[in-house]
Write a protein that holds these residues in place. Structure first.
Motif, mmCIF file in Angstrom:
data_model
loop_
_atom_site.group_PDB
_atom_site.id
_atom_site.type_symbol
_atom_site.label_atom_id
_atom_site.label_comp_id
_atom_site.label_asym_id
_atom_site.label_seq_id
_atom_site.Cartn_x
_atom_site.Cartn_y
_atom_site.Cartn_z
ATOM 1 N N TRP A 131 0.829 -1.205 0.000
ATOM 2 C CA TRP A 131 0.000 0.000 0.000
ATOM 3 C C TRP A 131 0.863 1.254 0.000
ATOM 4 O O TRP A 131 0.530 2.245 -0.651
ATOM 5 N N THR A 176 -9.242 6.407 -4.550
ATOM 6 C CA THR A 176 -9.440 6.732 -3.145
ATOM 7 C C THR A 176 -8.461 7.831 -2.768
ATOM 8 O O THR A 176 -7.362 7.906 -3.319
ATOM 9 N N GLU A 221 -7.227 8.386 3.088
ATOM 10 C CA GLU A 221 -8.062 7.215 3.370
ATOM 11 C C GLU A 221 -7.294 5.917 3.145
ATOM 12 O O GLU A 221 -7.462 4.960 3.909
ATOM 13 N N LEU A 222 -6.465 5.870 2.124
ATOM 14 C CA LEU A 222 -5.667 4.666 1.891
ATOM 15 C C LEU A 222 -4.695 4.432 3.041
ATOM 16 O O LEU A 222 -4.539 3.303 3.509
ATOM 17 N N GLN A 262 -5.021 5.491 6.079
ATOM 18 C CA GLN A 262 -5.825 5.096 7.242
ATOM 19 C C GLN A 262 -6.171 3.610 7.137
ATOM 20 O O GLN A 262 -6.110 2.882 8.126
ATOM 21 N N HIS A 263 -6.513 3.153 5.932
ATOM 22 C CA HIS A 263 -6.801 1.733 5.721
ATOM 23 C C HIS A 263 -5.602 0.874 6.125
ATOM 24 O O HIS A 263 -5.770 -0.161 6.779
ATOM 25 N N VAL A 302 -5.425 0.568 9.873
ATOM 26 C CA VAL A 302 -6.530 -0.251 10.396
ATOM 27 C C VAL A 302 -6.321 -1.717 10.005
ATOM 28 O O VAL A 302 -6.577 -2.622 10.817
ATOM 29 N N HIS A 303 -5.850 -1.968 8.803
ATOM 30 C CA HIS A 303 -5.571 -3.332 8.349
ATOM 31 C C HIS A 303 -4.563 -4.003 9.285
ATOM 32 O O HIS A 303 -4.746 -5.150 9.697
#
Length: 165
Positions: free
Chosen positions: A57, A120, A124-125, A127-128, A131-132
């Motif tokens: 990512w 996106t 947000e990416l 943040q993903h 969280v992932h």
């Protein structure tokens, strides 16, 4: 979401990783790779998935290139996982340090494998990604418990309440 907020999320994740690495360092090597269950089968496989995804990512977002997905068999013990994670942490911290809050609004087009493309916002990416990692660290904690090792509590609240030097 600001760059400072993202830095706090990633810093928490790296603190939680270190907490888990300490517990994992006391496991016999055979338990590290033992098939236990969960989405990826073993502690090693789950950790390598988290690591590979975080780096993948980061690359999609414009950070350090990872190349092909990391493969669990290339990490037979915890030691090389920790070394690689330290490298990825440096890449992430360097990437975040070069961002402004305005950069987080930039659109990133991405796909997983040959799947459909999505667009996106960068914030947000990122943040993903944080969280992932938290999601899968919870799986690592469960696998540790299944192997008879209590990982302790590494909730965010314990991170913010920790003594700081």
């Amino acid at each position: 979401m600001t760059v400072q907020d993202l830095d706090a999320l990633f810093s928490y994740g790296y603190w939680a990783n270190q907490h888990l690495f300490e517990v994992l360092s006391h496991l016999p090597e055979e338990k590290f790779v033992k098939p236990v269950g969960g989405s990826y089968g073993s502690l090693r496989n789950t950790l390598v998935h988290i690591l590979s995804a975080e780096w993948g990512w980061l690359e999609r977002c414009g950070g350090a290139p990872r190349g092909p997905a990391l493969k669990a068999p290339d990490y037979p013990t915890l030691a090389p996982v920790r070394v690689e994670w330290e490298r990825v942490e440096r890449h992430v911290r360097q990437f975040l340090s070069g961002l402004s809050d305005e950069d987080l609004e930039r659109s990133i087009t991405w796909a997983i494998g040959t799947g459909p493309q999505h667009t996106t916002r960068l914030g947000e990416l990122l943040q993903h990604v944080a969280v992932h990692g938290a999601h899968h660290r919870g799986q690592v904690a469960l696998l540790l418990r299944l192997l008879g090792h209590a990982p302790g509590n590494f909730d965010f609240l314990f991170y913010v309440a920790r003594p700081r030097t």
